[in-house]
Design a protein around this motif. Structure first.
Motif, PDB file in Angstrom:
ATOM      1  N   THR A 179       0.828  -1.207   0.000  1.00 53.26           N
ATOM      2  CA  THR A 179       0.000   0.000   0.000  1.00 53.26           C
ATOM      3  C   THR A 179       0.861   1.256   0.000  1.00 53.26           C
ATOM      4  O   THR A 179       0.584   2.218  -0.729  1.00 53.26           O
ATOM      5  CB  THR A 179      -0.934   0.007   1.224  1.00 53.26           C
ATOM      6  OG1 THR A 179      -1.779  -1.152   1.196  1.00 53.26           O
ATOM      7  CG2 THR A 179      -1.804   1.262   1.226  1.00 53.26           C
ATOM      8  N   THR A 180       1.919   1.234   0.791  1.00 55.07           N
ATOM      9  CA  THR A 180       2.830   2.376   0.830  1.00 55.07           C
ATOM     10  C   THR A 180       3.548   2.545  -0.505  1.00 55.07           C
ATOM     11  O   THR A 180       3.780   3.672  -0.962  1.00 55.07           O
ATOM     12  CB  THR A 180       3.869   2.194   1.954  1.00 55.07           C
ATOM     13  OG1 THR A 180       3.197   1.946   3.180  1.00 55.07           O
ATOM     14  CG2 THR A 180       4.725   3.449   2.098  1.00 55.07           C
ATOM     15  N   ARG A 181       3.891   1.437  -1.147  1.00 49.16           N
ATOM     16  CA  ARG A 181       4.539   1.503  -2.463  1.00 49.16           C
ATOM     17  C   ARG A 181       3.616   2.155  -3.481  1.00 49.16           C
ATOM     18  O   ARG A 181       4.062   2.917  -4.351  1.00 49.16           O
ATOM     19  CB  ARG A 181       4.955   0.102  -2.907  1.00 49.16           C
ATOM     20  CG  ARG A 181       5.555   0.029  -4.290  1.00 49.16           C
ATOM     21  CD  ARG A 181       6.414  -1.218  -4.439  1.00 49.16           C
ATOM     22  NE  ARG A 181       5.670  -2.453  -4.268  1.00 49.16           N
ATOM     23  CZ  ARG A 181       5.013  -3.085  -5.252  1.00 49.16           C
ATOM     24  NH1 ARG A 181       5.009  -2.557  -6.468  1.00 49.16           N
ATOM     25  NH2 ARG A 181       4.392  -4.220  -5.026  1.00 49.16           N
ATOM     26  N   ALA A 182       2.330   1.863  -3.383  1.00 51.30           N
ATOM     27  CA  ALA A 182       1.360   2.492  -4.285  1.00 51.30           C
ATOM     28  C   ALA A 182       1.290   4.000  -4.046  1.00 51.30           C
ATOM     29  O   ALA A 182       1.183   4.791  -4.989  1.00 51.30           O
ATOM     30  CB  ALA A 182      -0.015   1.861  -4.101  1.00 51.30           C
ATOM     31  N   GLU A 183       1.369   4.396  -2.771  1.00 54.87           N
ATOM     32  CA  GLU A 183       1.317   5.825  -2.453  1.00 54.87           C
ATOM     33  C   GLU A 183       2.578   6.550  -2.919  1.00 54.87           C
ATOM     34  O   GLU A 183       2.524   7.737  -3.265  1.00 54.87           O
ATOM     35  CB  GLU A 183       1.139   6.004  -0.948  1.00 54.87           C
ATOM     36  CG  GLU A 183      -0.180   5.459  -0.412  1.00 54.87           C
ATOM     37  CD  GLU A 183      -0.249   5.496   1.096  1.00 54.87           C
ATOM     38  OE1 GLU A 183       0.799   5.815   1.725  1.00 54.87           O
ATOM     39  OE2 GLU A 183      -1.326   5.205   1.659  1.00 54.87           O
ATOM     40  N   ASN A 184       3.713   5.852  -2.924  1.00 58.19           N
ATOM     41  CA  ASN A 184       4.980   6.471  -3.323  1.00 58.19           C
ATOM     42  C   ASN A 184       5.231   6.426  -4.828  1.00 58.19           C
ATOM     43  O   ASN A 184       6.265   6.905  -5.288  1.00 58.19           O
ATOM     44  CB  ASN A 184       6.145   5.775  -2.612  1.00 58.19           C
ATOM     45  CG  ASN A 184       6.155   6.031  -1.122  1.00 58.19           C
ATOM     46  OD1 ASN A 184       5.648   7.050  -0.659  1.00 58.19           O
ATOM     47  ND2 ASN A 184       6.710   5.108  -0.361  1.00 58.19           N
TER      48      ASN A 184
END
Length: 263
Positions: A179-184
């Motif tokens: 999820t964090t990778r998607a945000e970044n």
């Protein structure tokens, strides 16, 4: 076109444009001095006001600070993104290692699903993430299969029961890191910051012309090198503004190291 080629062209173009403009300006002043009744010698004695030199220095300092903050911001964002990728890959690797206690069929099925997820992330999703700034639905489905392999299976002995909860926690770590990778995946700097960086670069380089540079070869070389340096720093910001790179899967190297058979 490779990033190194783009950088070389940008730096050469910036330096060439500034040098060309300085030379044309110098020739125009020389021609005007030849036609002036005072003569060229008196025209060349005109000096740059001290106030203008002070303002030029202050603008350069302010822009250097802004540019440095931009570089620090995108560098920190890239480092944070890489840390999340490391966390995702490491959690998957731990799940694969903990699966040793499972029966052979369950262990092989789980590891095959993990390899399928890693293969999809590196070979398909990474390029899509860089270009579209979003993750794929297929990646979510493959991660869900990994979770089901663990959650829907009842432990048959004490050893499996001890590893059941830690494996589920590792899946949660993978999901959170994903999820964090998607945000970044999106660019770090907003458009207004890029507007300020570009306008600031034009103003800073443009101030070269107010200093009557180009009267010697050293001044001309300095003007070209200064503009090339600005182009290099802007390119650095642009390149780091994409936390996972502009092309290729270099930033997914940790997956390749931990799962060499999957990719």
């Amino acid at each position: 076109m490779s990033e190194w080629l783009v950088l070389t062209i940008a730096m050469a173009a910036a330096g060439a444009v500034v040098v060309a403009v300085v030379l044309l300006s110098h020739r125009r002043r020389a021609a005007a001095a030849g036609d002036d009744p005072k003569g060229p010698e008196e025209i060349e004695e005109v000096e740059t006001p001290d106030v203008l030199e002070y303002m030029t220095m202050m603008v350069g300092v302010v822009y250097a600070i802004v540019l440095g903050l931009a570089i620090a911001g995108v560098w920190e964002a890239r480092g944070s993104a890489q840390a999340d990728v490391q966390r995702e890959a490491q959690a998957l690797h731990e799940i694969s290692q903990r699966a040793t206690v499972l029966p052979r069929d369950a262990r092989e099925e789980l590891r095959e699903d993990i390899d399928a997820y890693v293969s999809h992330v590196v070979r398909t999703e990474w390029k899509h993430m860089i270009e579209q700034e979003e993750l794929t639905q297929r990646g979510d489905e493959l991660l869900a299969e990994i979770r089901e392999d663990i959650a829907l299976r009842t432990p048959t002995n004490e050893l499996e029961a001890q590893t059941y909860q830690p494996m589920l926690e590792r899946v949660s770590v993978v999901s959170d890191a994903r999820t964090t990778r998607a945000e970044n995946a999106a660019s770090t700097l907003p458009g207004v910051v890029w507007f300020g960086l570009i306008i600031g670069a034009l103003v800073t380089v443009g101030l070269i012309f107010t200093m009557r540079m180009g009267r010697s070869g050293r001044e001309l070389l300095l003007a070209g090198l200064f503009s090339a340096l600005i182009a290099f720093l802007l390119f650095m910001v642009w390149d780091f503004d994409a936390p996972f790179g502009r092309s290729g899967t270099d930033t997914a190297e940790v997956f390749e190291q931990l799962f060499p058979g999957a990719v």
